[in-house]
Design an enzyme around this catalytic site. Structure first.
Site, PDB file in Angstrom:
ATOM      1  N   LYS A  13       1.850 -52.732   2.190  1.00  0.00           N
ATOM      2  CA  LYS A  13       1.657 -51.344   1.740  1.00  0.00           C
ATOM      3  C   LYS A  13       1.338 -51.298   0.239  1.00  0.00           C
ATOM      4  CE  LYS A  13       5.850 -50.120   3.014  1.00  0.00           C
ATOM      5  NZ  LYS A  13       6.358 -51.418   3.527  1.00  0.00           N
ATOM      6  N   ARG A  88      10.285 -42.463   5.651  1.00  0.00           N
ATOM      7  CA  ARG A  88      10.899 -43.585   6.363  1.00  0.00           C
ATOM      8  C   ARG A  88      11.829 -43.121   7.458  1.00  0.00           C
ATOM      9  NH1 ARG A  88      10.380 -47.645   2.016  1.00  0.00           N
ATOM     10  NH2 ARG A  88      11.398 -49.504   2.742  1.00  0.00           N
ATOM     11  N   ARG A 127       7.039 -63.511  -2.230  1.00  0.00           N
ATOM     12  CA  ARG A 127       6.489 -62.463  -3.103  1.00  0.00           C
ATOM     13  C   ARG A 127       6.998 -62.596  -4.534  1.00  0.00           C
ATOM     14  NH1 ARG A 127       7.074 -56.383  -1.450  1.00  0.00           N
ATOM     15  NH2 ARG A 127       9.247 -56.974  -1.213  1.00  0.00           N
ATOM     16  N   ARG A 160      12.142 -59.894  -6.306  1.00  0.00           N
ATOM     17  CA  ARG A 160      12.995 -58.733  -6.057  1.00  0.00           C
ATOM     18  C   ARG A 160      14.363 -59.144  -5.512  1.00  0.00           C
ATOM     19  NH1 ARG A 160       9.394 -54.245  -2.947  1.00  0.00           N
ATOM     20  NH2 ARG A 160      11.323 -54.105  -1.729  1.00  0.00           N
ATOM     21  N   ARG A 171      16.613 -55.268   6.357  1.00  0.00           N
ATOM     22  CA  ARG A 171      15.562 -54.268   6.129  1.00  0.00           C
ATOM     23  C   ARG A 171      14.658 -54.145   7.358  1.00  0.00           C
ATOM     24  NH1 ARG A 171      13.115 -56.967   1.138  1.00  0.00           N
ATOM     25  NH2 ARG A 171      11.490 -55.394   1.269  1.00  0.00           N
TER      26      ARG A 171
HETATM   27  P1  AP5 Z   1       3.555 -55.986  -0.280  1.00  0.00           P
HETATM   28  O1  AP5 Z   1       2.230 -55.327  -0.396  1.00  0.00           O
HETATM   29  O2  AP5 Z   1       4.409 -56.082  -1.491  1.00  0.00           O
HETATM   30  O3  AP5 Z   1       4.371 -55.369   0.952  1.00  0.00           O
HETATM   31  P2  AP5 Z   1       5.042 -53.955   1.160  1.00  0.00           P
HETATM   32  O4  AP5 Z   1       4.599 -53.444   2.482  1.00  0.00           O
HETATM   33  O5  AP5 Z   1       4.825 -53.081  -0.035  1.00  0.00           O
HETATM   34  O6  AP5 Z   1       6.558 -54.415   1.296  1.00  0.00           O
HETATM   35  P3  AP5 Z   1       7.891 -53.897   0.581  1.00  0.00           P
HETATM   36  O7  AP5 Z   1       8.898 -54.991   0.694  1.00  0.00           O
HETATM   37  O8  AP5 Z   1       7.606 -53.362  -0.775  1.00  0.00           O
HETATM   38  O9  AP5 Z   1       8.294 -52.746   1.528  1.00  0.00           O
HETATM   39  P4  AP5 Z   1       9.649 -52.094   1.683  1.00  0.00           P
HETATM   40  O10 AP5 Z   1       9.262 -50.949   2.485  1.00  0.00           O
HETATM   41  O11 AP5 Z   1      10.728 -52.919   2.237  1.00  0.00           O
HETATM   42  O12 AP5 Z   1      10.148 -51.882   0.173  1.00  0.00           O
HETATM   43  P5  AP5 Z   1      10.235 -50.609  -0.744  1.00  0.00           P
HETATM   44  O13 AP5 Z   1      10.023 -51.061  -2.130  1.00  0.00           O
HETATM   45  O14 AP5 Z   1       9.403 -49.515  -0.205  1.00  0.00           O
HETATM   46  O15 AP5 Z   1       3.292 -57.465   0.294  1.00  0.00           O
HETATM   47  C1  AP5 Z   1       4.371 -58.375   0.482  1.00  0.00           C
HETATM   48  C2  AP5 Z   1       3.931 -59.798   0.113  1.00  0.00           C
HETATM   49  O16 AP5 Z   1       2.941 -60.234   1.033  1.00  0.00           O
HETATM   50  C3  AP5 Z   1       3.279 -59.901  -1.278  1.00  0.00           C
HETATM   51  O17 AP5 Z   1       3.670 -61.127  -1.831  1.00  0.00           O
HETATM   52  C4  AP5 Z   1       1.772 -59.875  -0.987  1.00  0.00           C
HETATM   53  O18 AP5 Z   1       1.041 -60.637  -1.936  1.00  0.00           O
HETATM   54  C5  AP5 Z   1       1.700 -60.531   0.393  1.00  0.00           C
HETATM   55  N1  AP5 Z   1       0.639 -59.962   1.241  1.00  0.00           N
HETATM   56  C6  AP5 Z   1       0.265 -58.655   1.332  1.00  0.00           C
HETATM   57  N2  AP5 Z   1      -0.734 -58.511   2.238  1.00  0.00           N
HETATM   58  C7  AP5 Z   1      -0.950 -59.764   2.751  1.00  0.00           C
HETATM   59  C8  AP5 Z   1      -1.865 -60.278   3.723  1.00  0.00           C
HETATM   60  N3  AP5 Z   1      -2.731 -59.466   4.363  1.00  0.00           N
HETATM   61  N4  AP5 Z   1      -1.836 -61.611   3.999  1.00  0.00           N
HETATM   62  C9  AP5 Z   1      -0.959 -62.438   3.333  1.00  0.00           C
HETATM   63  N5  AP5 Z   1      -0.081 -62.007   2.401  1.00  0.00           N
HETATM   64  C10 AP5 Z   1      -0.077 -60.685   2.113  1.00  0.00           C
HETATM   65  O19 AP5 Z   1      11.739 -50.162  -0.564  1.00  0.00           O
HETATM   66  C11 AP5 Z   1      12.806 -50.925  -1.081  1.00  0.00           C
HETATM   67  C12 AP5 Z   1      14.128 -50.219  -0.817  1.00  0.00           C
HETATM   68  O20 AP5 Z   1      14.137 -48.946  -1.499  1.00  0.00           O
HETATM   69  C13 AP5 Z   1      14.432 -49.882   0.638  1.00  0.00           C
HETATM   70  O21 AP5 Z   1      15.020 -50.971   1.323  1.00  0.00           O
HETATM   71  C14 AP5 Z   1      15.392 -48.702   0.464  1.00  0.00           C
HETATM   72  O22 AP5 Z   1      16.681 -49.131   0.104  1.00  0.00           O
HETATM   73  C15 AP5 Z   1      14.794 -47.954  -0.699  1.00  0.00           C
HETATM   74  N6  AP5 Z   1      13.792 -46.947  -0.307  1.00  0.00           N
HETATM   75  C16 AP5 Z   1      12.464 -46.940  -0.643  1.00  0.00           C
HETATM   76  N7  AP5 Z   1      11.850 -45.892  -0.091  1.00  0.00           N
HETATM   77  C17 AP5 Z   1      12.789 -45.209   0.604  1.00  0.00           C
HETATM   78  C18 AP5 Z   1      12.742 -44.040   1.416  1.00  0.00           C
HETATM   79  N8  AP5 Z   1      11.603 -43.353   1.622  1.00  0.00           N
HETATM   80  N9  AP5 Z   1      13.889 -43.646   2.011  1.00  0.00           N
HETATM   81  C19 AP5 Z   1      15.060 -44.307   1.808  1.00  0.00           C
HETATM   82  N10 AP5 Z   1      15.158 -45.426   1.062  1.00  0.00           N
HETATM   83  C20 AP5 Z   1      14.031 -45.876   0.460  1.00  0.00           C
HETATM   84 MG    MG Z   2       6.072 -52.314  -1.545  1.00  0.00          MG
END
Ligand code: AP5
Ligand code: MG
Length: 215
Positions: A13, A88, A127, A160, A171
Site C-alpha cells: 500500500k 480498517r 522492509r 519498524r 497483524r
Molecule cells: P509496503 O508498501 O511498506 O507495505 P504496506 O502495505 O504499506 O504495509 P504496512 O506494514 O505499512 O501495512 P500495515 O497496514 O500493517 O501498517 P500501517 O502502517 O498502516 O511494502 C512492504 C515491503 O514490501 C517493503 O519493504 C516494500 O519494499 C516491499 N514491497 C512492496 N511491494 C512489493 C512487491 N510488489 N514485490 C516485492 N516487494 C514489495 O499500520 C501500522 C499500525 O498502526 C497498525 O498495526 C495499527 O496498530 C495502527 N493503525 C494504522 N492505521 C489504523 C487504522 N485505520 N485503524 C486502527 N489502527 C491503525
Molecule cells: Mg504502509
C-alpha cells in the site's frame, strides 16, 4: 480522485501510494505514518497509540476516525487523496462515507492488493524505511543503492518496531478478522478493483495506474 488502497500488512500500500502521489499530485493519507509520527513526537495521541501498535492491534476506531476527518479537511486534499491503511474496520468505512458525504464527495475507487501470507512475512521482515522522507525499501526486492541510506534523500533507514515476526503474525490475524470484510463491503458498493500484488513493484504500479485510468 478520492482513493483507498486496501490490503494486508506488507501488501504494498505504502509503496504504491508514494507512486500515486507523484503521478496524480494528491497526498497520501497513511494513518500508520500519522500514528508513528505521533509516537515519535511523544504527543498524547502517540502515548495512546503506542501500546496498540507494538502489540499489532488496531488503535480504537474513534481515535483514527477523528484523525482522518481532520486530515481530509486540509487544503491539500481538495483535489483528492490516497488513503493508505484506513479504513480498517466496517465502523471506519461507515464513518468515512458519512464524512465524505458531508463534504459533498464520494469515493472513486478502492484498489485492493492481494498477496500470499508467506510473501507478506518476507516483505515485512526485509522492509527498511527512511526516517526523513518515509520512502520504503526492501533488502532483497528493492534495495537501497547505499546500504542503510535512502536513495531519495540520503536519510537513515530503520526497521519498524512492529516488523518483528510475532507482531507481524498478530497483524495478519487482525487484518483477516477486522479488515478483510471491507473487500466485500466495497465490492457491494461497486468500487472495488482487485489486483495481484504478488508481481514485481513496477508491474503492480502499471496495473494500478491502468485500473484507475480505465475510468
Ligand atoms: P509496503 O508498501 O511498506 O507495505 P504496506 O502495505 O504499506 O504495509 P504496512 O506494514 O505499512 O501495512 P500495515 O497496514 O500493517 O501498517 P500501517 O502502517 O498502516 O511494502 C512492504 C515491503 O514490501 C517493503 O519493504 C516494500 O519494499 C516491499 N514491497 C512492496 N511491494 C512489493 C512487491 N510488489 N514485490 C516485492 N516487494 C514489495 O499500520 C501500522 C499500525 O498502526 C497498525 O498495526 C495499527 O496498530 C495502527 N493503525 C494504522 N492505521 C489504523 C487504522 N485505520 N485503524 C486502527 N489502527 C491503525
Ligand atoms: Mg504502509
Amino acid at each position: 480522485m478520492d482513493l483507498i488502497l486496501l490490503g494486508p500488512p506488507g501488501a504494498g500500500k505504502g509503496t504504491q501510494a508514494k507512486m500515486l502521489t507523484e503521478h496524480f499530485g494528491i497526498p497520501q493519507v497513511a494513518t500508520g505514518d500519522i500514528l508513528r509520527g505521533a509516537v515519535q513526537a511523544g504527543s498524547a495521541l502517540g502515548l495512546k497509540a503506542k501500546g496498540f501498535m507494538d502489540a499489532g492491534l488496531l488503535v480504537p476506531d474513534e481515535v483514527v476516525i477523528g484523525i482522518v476527518r481532520e486530515r481530509l479537511l486540509q487544503e491539500d486534499c481538495r483535489a483528492g487523496f490516497i488513503l493508505d491503511g484506513f479504513p480498517r474496520t466496517v465502523a471506519q468505512a461507515d464513518a468515512l462515507q458519512s464524512n465524505l458525504a458531508e463534504l459533498g464527495r464520494r469515493l472513486d475507487r478502492v484498489v485492493s492488493l492481494t498477496v500470499d501470507a508467506d510473501a507478506l512475512v518476507e516483505r515485512l521482515t526485509g522492509r527498511r524505511t527512511c526516517r526523513s522522507c518515509g520512502r520504503g525499501f526492501h533488502l532483497t526486492f528493492d534495495p537501497p543503492m547505499v546500504a542503510g541510506r535512502c536513495d531519495a534523500c540520503g536519510g537513515e533507514l530503520y526497521q519498524r518496531d512492529d516488523d518483528r515476526e510475532e507482531t507481524i503474525r498478530k497483524r495478519l490475524t487482525v487484518y483477516a478478522q477486522q479488515t478483510a470484510p471491507l473487500i466485500d463491503y466495497y465490492r457491494s458498493a461497486k468500487l472495488l478493483v482487485e489486483l495481484d500484488g504478488m508481481q514485481a513493484i513496477p508491474v503492480v504500479q502499471e496495473q494500478v495506474l491502468s485500473a484507475l485510468q480505465a475510468g
